[in-house]
Design a protein around this motif. Structure first.
Motif, PDB file in Angstrom:
ATOM      1  N   ASN A  88      91.393   4.818  64.764  1.00  0.00           N
ATOM      2  CA  ASN A  88      91.020   5.544  63.546  1.00  0.00           C
ATOM      3  C   ASN A  88      89.951   4.824  62.741  1.00  0.00           C
ATOM      4  N   ASN A  89      89.127   4.022  63.411  1.00  0.00           N
ATOM      5  CA  ASN A  89      88.043   3.407  62.643  1.00  0.00           C
ATOM      6  C   ASN A  89      86.991   4.470  62.332  1.00  0.00           C
ATOM      7  N   LEU A  90      86.376   4.362  61.169  1.00  0.00           N
ATOM      8  CA  LEU A  90      85.358   5.352  60.811  1.00  0.00           C
ATOM      9  C   LEU A  90      84.113   5.145  61.657  1.00  0.00           C
ATOM     10  N   LEU A  91      83.435   6.237  61.954  1.00  0.00           N
ATOM     11  CA  LEU A  91      82.193   6.140  62.739  1.00  0.00           C
ATOM     12  C   LEU A  91      81.046   5.802  61.791  1.00  0.00           C
ATOM     13  N   ARG A  92      81.102   4.579  61.298  1.00  0.00           N
ATOM     14  CA  ARG A  92      80.110   4.069  60.357  1.00  0.00           C
ATOM     15  C   ARG A  92      78.835   3.687  61.106  1.00  0.00           C
ATOM     16  N   GLU A  93      78.993   3.294  62.357  1.00  0.00           N
ATOM     17  CA  GLU A  93      77.870   2.786  63.170  1.00  0.00           C
ATOM     18  C   GLU A  93      77.827   3.609  64.464  1.00  0.00           C
ATOM     19  N   PRO A  94      76.868   4.551  64.559  1.00  0.00           N
ATOM     20  CA  PRO A  94      76.884   5.449  65.730  1.00  0.00           C
ATOM     21  C   PRO A  94      76.616   4.751  67.053  1.00  0.00           C
ATOM     22  N   ARG A  95      76.156   3.492  67.005  1.00  0.00           N
ATOM     23  CA  ARG A  95      75.957   2.754  68.263  1.00  0.00           C
ATOM     24  C   ARG A  95      77.228   2.030  68.694  1.00  0.00           C
ATOM     25  N   ASN A  96      78.260   2.086  67.884  1.00  0.00           N
ATOM     26  CA  ASN A  96      79.535   1.428  68.220  1.00  0.00           C
ATOM     27  C   ASN A  96      80.008   1.887  69.602  1.00  0.00           C
ATOM     28  N   GLY A  97      80.231   0.934  70.488  1.00  0.00           N
ATOM     29  CA  GLY A  97      80.655   1.267  71.847  1.00  0.00           C
ATOM     30  C   GLY A  97      81.997   1.963  71.917  1.00  0.00           C
ATOM     31  N   ARG A  98      82.798   1.897  70.855  1.00  0.00           N
ATOM     32  CA  ARG A  98      84.087   2.582  70.852  1.00  0.00           C
ATOM     33  C   ARG A  98      84.056   3.889  70.061  1.00  0.00           C
ATOM     34  N   THR A  99      82.842   4.379  69.770  1.00  0.00           N
ATOM     35  CA  THR A  99      82.727   5.664  69.071  1.00  0.00           C
ATOM     36  C   THR A  99      83.595   6.718  69.745  1.00  0.00           C
ATOM     37  N   PHE A 100      83.632   6.673  71.089  1.00  0.00           N
ATOM     38  CA  PHE A 100      84.356   7.721  71.822  1.00  0.00           C
ATOM     39  C   PHE A 100      85.871   7.607  71.659  1.00  0.00           C
ATOM     40  N   GLU A 101      86.360   6.484  71.120  1.00  0.00           N
ATOM     41  CA  GLU A 101      87.805   6.328  70.901  1.00  0.00           C
ATOM     42  C   GLU A 101      88.226   6.763  69.496  1.00  0.00           C
ATOM     43  N   TYR A 102      87.254   6.952  68.615  1.00  0.00           N
ATOM     44  CA  TYR A 102      87.576   7.252  67.222  1.00  0.00           C
ATOM     45  C   TYR A 102      87.194   8.693  66.909  1.00  0.00           C
ATOM     46  N   PHE A 103      87.471   9.121  65.660  1.00  0.00           N
ATOM     47  CA  PHE A 103      87.319  10.537  65.373  1.00  0.00           C
ATOM     48  C   PHE A 103      86.005  10.905  64.688  1.00  0.00           C
ATOM     49  N   SER A 104      85.796  10.402  63.476  1.00  0.00           N
ATOM     50  CA  SER A 104      84.680  10.943  62.710  1.00  0.00           C
ATOM     51  C   SER A 104      84.155   9.928  61.712  1.00  0.00           C
ATOM     52  N   GLU A 105      83.103  10.347  61.004  1.00  0.00           N
ATOM     53  CA  GLU A 105      82.536   9.476  59.972  1.00  0.00           C
ATOM     54  C   GLU A 105      83.149   9.775  58.601  1.00  0.00           C
ATOM     55  N   ASP A 106      84.032  10.760  58.536  1.00  0.00           N
ATOM     56  CA  ASP A 106      84.583  11.155  57.244  1.00  0.00           C
ATOM     57  C   ASP A 106      86.050  10.745  57.127  1.00  0.00           C
ATOM     58  N   PRO A 107      86.445  10.143  55.986  1.00  0.00           N
ATOM     59  CA  PRO A 107      87.828   9.661  55.872  1.00  0.00           C
ATOM     60  C   PRO A 107      88.870  10.778  55.876  1.00  0.00           C
ATOM     61  N   PRO A 140      89.975  14.827  76.129  1.00  0.00           N
ATOM     62  CA  PRO A 140      88.588  14.513  75.786  1.00  0.00           C
ATOM     63  C   PRO A 140      88.534  13.390  74.743  1.00  0.00           C
ATOM     64  N   SER A 141      87.337  12.858  74.540  1.00  0.00           N
ATOM     65  CA  SER A 141      87.182  11.707  73.647  1.00  0.00           C
ATOM     66  C   SER A 141      87.480  12.069  72.187  1.00  0.00           C
ATOM     67  N   GLY A 142      87.588  11.017  71.371  1.00  0.00           N
ATOM     68  CA  GLY A 142      87.916  11.212  69.957  1.00  0.00           C
ATOM     69  C   GLY A 142      86.983  12.185  69.238  1.00  0.00           C
TER      70      GLY A 142
END
Ligand code: BGC
Length: 734
Positions: free
Chosen positions: A150-169, A112-114
């Protein structure tokens, strides 16, 4: 300066031949530094750049190089010295599909996605997932994985949100570290990427992120620092974009100062594909040029050697670059455990993917205990989401499919070589089939959801309506807003009006708005649920498994709550996979608006009430959590007892938030632990807190001011118990 470099270059050239003491003949396999040093000394002039540049390798004309497997990249080895080639695949969620170019006979398993993985808050599970991917990669001939997104989910519209984990470091860093450790346990080297602050796709090749050093150190950089400490990745992939003016792959501050000097990173920095613009990126800390055909020039071959002949800086760098690549090869054991084409236990791998989807799906609403569904319903209307065919996958280089490719496909564009990887595709895990297998005596009526009329009619006649709603995301594009596309909001509202016993199963890359939330019975956030998504969703809907996922990202009630209500560049930048923009085009993004207060911290600072908070998630059972006894040594920690108060087994995630720091209000996740409990069972947990979360980055170091630190356990970042006080002395450290 130039003169000095020339002289020093000549001295170094001599030194490497004459002065250095001989090393023992065969350094121990466990001493990668000594082995790297020894091989370095044996390099012939013509071999000094072999490891420093690589091909983009999705397709190569014959004759193909030794060990070649179509993949993201290929770096020649040095067989004379037993140095293997680097055979690279993308792999954030599994061994990437590459548009089917590999012509696999054996299946490939999609996790499943990040955000789904992250919703498990379970590093052990991510390590297992990593080991699964590493094993599949090894069996397909790869020894390097471009994983660890491992980029932070700082921007929820980021098209690669599904490749990364979370907004918390803390959450992101610990999970990414575990995933990387899992991959490397299979003797397959992993990256972490994209270093750093590469948090949106719009203008990704040129946008310039402005952020102060303290804000960066306490957020995106902390996430990478934790991932590197825990996962020991062999390589770090630098990012396309600019950070405070300098390109990610030519950024002296990020690469030389932060990564290599301050964190003591011993592996190598590889570029993203097409991210090298100049030779002097080598001086800024870039060690390897990837995908060389995409760059304007193969800088890290002849031009680098020429520069090194006359310039001590370059000369020293060539040694250092080789040393780093070699060290990681030896540290992960690439030479001793070469890839071996073989069959793997695909059933066991599918079970790992299913387990992630079970632990990573988040129950967001369950009005009147509509879920779990009883097994004896007469009729269920199943609506939308291509639920007849499969479950949604995210697009781009990370896309994973088996030998048969996608179960369903919708073209998204653009035309060209990347289009197959950009299409909206579905894994072969059909919700209809999974539901039918679970409740064979229930009548299932499927409607595509393209027309309201027949969807509403089917819902009206059913005991329960299950709407599968999707939001497609892909590398190369950000979503323009957080709505569900294709009129799905209207579809859900109409179905819920016809039948209040409506369950919405969301398959989205990240957060979406839910204007219909109050009118539906239940919402299960399944993200992109991977190879066994439908089976996991079905088990959760019928209570064969108890939902235990907790959100790794805040869901805003609308885009107006975001630090940047409008996406930067949305109106000026043409979307696309490469996204180079027009010549000279610029785009500045100000991350100092929220600084290190990414996601839930921003909502707390602004006193905003989001739709769903970080850490939120419902269960079919209830838990009672009591924390006590915070202590400062040996590391800050506290004790929590958790009891399962209900009559079903289930998992709770204990979350510890810092709410005040020496008199200053804040909201930071400082520690967490997931625990599985049988009905009535209770367990005592020791939860360690991350010292850097209890500190500020000031004046080049971590500073922990003396005073009282208030810590609260919570069911989310907003649902907190009364705080406990931890008294800490003043302490500064690097
Ligand atoms: C992506 C990377 C990927 C690389 C190789 C780039 O476009 O940003 O994540 O690893 O391509 O496929």
């Amino acid at each position: 300066m130039r003169m000095f470099r020339q002289i020093a270059g000549a001295v170094l050239a001599m030194a490497s031949v004459v002065v250095l003491p001989a090393l023992s003949a065969t350094p121990a396999a466990s001493d990668p530094d000594a082995r790297a040093e020894q091989t370095l000394r044996k390099l012939r002039p013509a071999e000094r750049t072999t490891l420093l540049h690589g091909l983009s390798a999705a397709w190569l004309p014959p004759p193909v190089p030794p060990g070649y497997v179509p993949g993201a990249g290929y770096v020649y080895g040095i067989p004379r010295l037993g140095v293997p080639p680097l055979i690279e695949s993308d792999a954030s969620l599994g061994v990437a599909w590459l548009g089917g170019r590999r012509g696999d006979k054996e299946p490939t398993t999609a996790l499943p996605s990040g955000p789904s993985m992250a919703s498990s808050w379970n590093p052990q599970l991510l390590q297992q997932g990593g080991a699964m991917i590493g094993t599949e990669a090894h069996a397909k001939g790869f020894n390097v994985l471009l994983a660890g997104g491992n980029n932070l989910l700082r921007e929820p519209r980021n098209g690669r949100t599904f490749e990364y984990f979370s907004e918390d470091p803390l959450l992101s860093g610990t999970l990414a570290g575990a995933a990387v450790a899992g991959i490397q346990s299979a003797h397959v080297l992993s990256t972490v990427k994209h270093y750093a602050l590469n948090d949106q796709e719009t203008g990704r090749a040129f946008h310039d992120v402005l952020i102060s050093e303290p804000a960066a150190r306490e957020s995106d950089l902390l996430s990478f620092q934790l991932a590197i400490e825990r996962g020991q990745p062999g390589a770090v992939m630098c990012a396309y974009n600019r950070i405070n003016g300098g390109f990610g792959c030519g950024n002296d501050w990020l690469l030389n100062q932060v990564l290599k000097r301050d964190w003591g990173y011993k592996g190598w920095v590889m570029s993203d594909w097409g991210a090298v613009h100049q030779l002097d990126f080598a001086l800024a800390g870039l060690d390897q040029q990837s995908g060389q055909q995409i760059d304007p020039q193969v800088f890290f071959d002849k031009p680098l050697l020429d520069a090194a002949k006359n310039d001590a800086g370059y000369w020293a760098r060539v040694d250092d670059m080789n040393r780093r690549v070699l060290r990681s090869i030896y540290a992960v054991g690439l030479d001793r455990h070469p890839p071996k084409l073989r069959k793997v236990d695909v059933k066991a791998h599918a079970a790992v993917a299913e387990q992630v989807a079970l632990q990573g799906s988040v129950l967001l609403r369950n009005n009147g205990a509509l879920l779990p569904l009883p097994g004896n319903l007469k009729r269920i209307a199943v609506i939308g989401g291509n639920a007849d065919a499969g479950v949604m996958a995210g697009g781009g280089s990370s896309l994973v499919h088996g030998p048969d490719g996608p179960a369903a496909l919708r073209t998204i564009g653009p035309e060209g070589p990347f289009s197959k990887m950009m299409n909206e595709t579905y894994h072969d895990s059909s919700p209809i089939k999974a539901l039918r297998a679970r409740v064979p005596n229930t009548q299932l009526s499927f409607r595509s959801g393209r027309y309201l009329t027949d969807a509403v009619a089917a819902a009206r006649q059913a005991d329960v309506a299950v709407v599968f709603a999707t939001q497609y995301m892909s590398e190369g594009y950000d979503v323009p807003d957080l709505s569900l596309p294709d009129g799905q909001d209207a579809l859900i509202a109409a179905v819920a009006a016809a039948n209040p016993r409506t369950v919405v199963v969301l398959q989205t890359g990240g957060p979406v708005r839910m204007p219909w939330l109050g009118s539906v019975g239940a919402v299960l956030q399944a993200w992109y649920p991977g190879a066994r998504g439908a089976e996991a969703i079905t088990a959760l809907l019928f209570g064969d498994a108890n939902p235990s996922g907790r959100l790794p990202i805040t869901f805003p009630s609308s885009e107006a709550q975001l630090p940047r209500p409008a996406l930067d560049g949305a109106e000026t930048v043409e979307p696309g996979f490469v996204g180079r923009g027009r010549p000279g085009q610029t785009l500045t993004i100000n991350y100092d608006i929220e600084g290190s207060d990414v996601g839930y911290r921003w909502y707390a600072r602004q006193a905003l009430q989001p739709l769903f908070a970080l850490g939120f998630g419902l269960s079919y059972t209830r838990f009672d959590t009591n924390c006590s006894n915070p202590v400062a040594t040996p590391t800050p920690q506290l004790t929590c007892s958790v009891r399962n108060m209900g009559d079903r087994a289930g998992a709770e995630v204990v979350q510890i938030y810092l709410t005040s720091m020496a008199g200053t209000a804040t909201r930071r996740l400082a520690g967490y632990q997931r625990v599985m409990l049988a009905p009535g069972e209770s367990r005592e947990l020791r939860i360690e807190l991350e010292p850097r979360v209890l500190a500020h980055w000031r004046d080049g170091q971590w500073q922990q001011p003396a005073g009282q630190y208030l810590l609260a356990s919570g069911r989310s970042s907003l649902d907190l118990d009364p705080p406990l006080t931890l008294t800490l002395p003043a302490r500064n450290w690097k």
